[in-house]
Design a protein around this motif. Structure first.
Motif, short mmCIF file in Angstrom:
data_model
loop_
_atom_site.label_atom_id
_atom_site.label_comp_id
_atom_site.label_asym_id
_atom_site.label_seq_id
_atom_site.Cartn_x
_atom_site.Cartn_y
_atom_site.Cartn_z
N ASN A 137 0.85 -1.19 0.00
CA ASN A 137 0.00 0.00 0.00
C ASN A 137 0.89 1.24 0.00
O ASN A 137 1.41 1.64 1.04
CB ASN A 137 -0.91 -0.01 1.23
N PRO A 138 1.10 1.87 -1.18
CA PRO A 138 2.05 2.98 -1.27
C PRO A 138 1.68 4.18 -0.40
O PRO A 138 2.57 4.90 0.08
CB PRO A 138 2.05 3.36 -2.76
N VAL A 139 0.40 4.42 -0.18
CA VAL A 139 -0.03 5.56 0.65
C VAL A 139 0.41 5.32 2.09
O VAL A 139 0.97 6.20 2.76
CB VAL A 139 -1.56 5.77 0.57
N MET A 140 0.17 4.11 2.59
CA MET A 140 0.55 3.76 3.96
C MET A 140 2.07 3.80 4.13
O MET A 140 2.59 4.30 5.12
CB MET A 140 0.01 2.36 4.30
N ILE A 141 2.78 3.28 3.13
CA ILE A 141 4.25 3.28 3.17
C ILE A 141 4.75 4.72 3.25
O ILE A 141 5.65 5.03 4.04
CB ILE A 141 4.82 2.57 1.92
N ASP A 142 4.14 5.63 2.48
CA ASP A 142 4.57 7.03 2.47
C ASP A 142 4.31 7.72 3.82
O ASP A 142 5.16 8.46 4.31
CB ASP A 142 3.83 7.79 1.35
N ILE A 143 3.15 7.45 4.42
CA ILE A 143 2.82 8.07 5.72
C ILE A 143 3.83 7.64 6.77
O ILE A 143 4.37 8.46 7.53
CB ILE A 143 1.39 7.69 6.16
N ILE A 144 4.13 6.34 6.83
CA ILE A 144 5.07 5.84 7.83
C ILE A 144 6.48 6.33 7.53
O ILE A 144 7.23 6.66 8.44
CB ILE A 144 4.99 4.30 7.94
N ASP A 145 6.82 6.45 6.24
CA ASP A 145 8.14 6.95 5.86
C ASP A 145 8.36 8.37 6.39
O ASP A 145 9.44 8.71 6.87
CB ASP A 145 8.29 6.90 4.34
N ARG A 146 7.31 9.19 6.32
CA ARG A 146 7.41 10.57 6.83
C ARG A 146 7.63 10.61 8.33
O ARG A 146 8.17 11.57 8.86
CB ARG A 146 6.12 11.33 6.51
N MET A 147 7.22 9.56 9.02
CA MET A 147 7.36 9.51 10.47
C MET A 147 8.69 8.91 10.93
O MET A 147 8.99 8.89 12.12
CB MET A 147 6.22 8.66 11.07
N GLN A 148 9.51 8.44 9.97
CA GLN A 148 10.67 7.62 10.33
C GLN A 148 11.66 8.31 11.27
O GLN A 148 12.18 7.69 12.19
CB GLN A 148 11.42 7.14 9.08
#
Length: 205
Positions: A137-148
């Protein structure tokens, strides 16, 4: 190198150096970020520093020109999002993960048991990253990536202070994903992150 490329390179290097100073504790929570001072320290102009600050604000490491000093509420809010998204990612991973990634998950567990602190930190990060990537899920991956970057600050806390059962929980999550038991993997991931939250709250309490 053309001017725009040189500017991009300076901006990226400044971002990485500034981010590392925050993540390694050199710039502590609450520290005011003064563009001129940081530019002089890093030997660059103020323009790449300004761009770096914008990116670090987007990632949540700088708020109102100060290094973030997460409150208990910030901590709870971030973990609520992680529990929802990474719990669901674990459920998806049980369906979609490939054999190569399964082997890598197991390797992360083994490093967690036997590695040095820095190796354990990287293995811990990679363990969660593999599961999130396996959600497809690219949207979910992007959200978590921003939080890294913010997640890193808390991950450092649970690893350095040696949270009990951390690696046992990783192994249980790995086993559930390997067994293709999505519901169990989701529940284990949620419990794992809840335990991380409670451990961090105990340390700052």
């Amino acid at each position: 190198m053309y001017g725009s490329e040189r500017s991009r390179s300076a901006s990226h290097q400044s971002y990485e150096m500034l981010r590392d100073k925050i993540l390694n504790g050199e710039l502590q929570g609450g520290t005011k970020i003064v563009e001129e001072k940081i530019a002089a320290e890093l030997g660059v102009s103020r323009t790449p520093i300004r761009e770096s600050i914008r990116k670090l604000e987007y990632e949540g490491l700088i708020v109102n020109k100060r290094v973030v000093k997460p409150t208990e509420k910030d901590l709870r809010n971030m973990f609520q999002v992680r529990i929802l998204l990474e719990g669901y990612s674990a459920q998806c991973a049980a369906s979609y993960i490939k054999e190569k990634e399964l082997e890598e998950l197991l390797a992360c567990v083994e490093i967690g048991r036997n590695g040095e602190v820095e190796e354990i930190m990287k293995a811990n990060e990679r363990f969660h990253e593999i599961i999130v990537q396996s959600s497809n899920n690219p949207v979910m991956i992007d959200i978590i990536d921003r939080m890294q970057s913010t997640i890193y600050l808390f991950r450092k806390t649970v690893v350095f202070y040696n949270r009990p059962h951390l690696i046992d929980e990783h192994e249980q999550i790995y086993e559930a994903i390997k067994e293709r038991d999505g519901q169990k993997a989701e529940q284990l991931m949620k419990s794992h992150l809840q335990a991380d939250l409670e451990f961090c709250l105990h340390l700052i309490g």
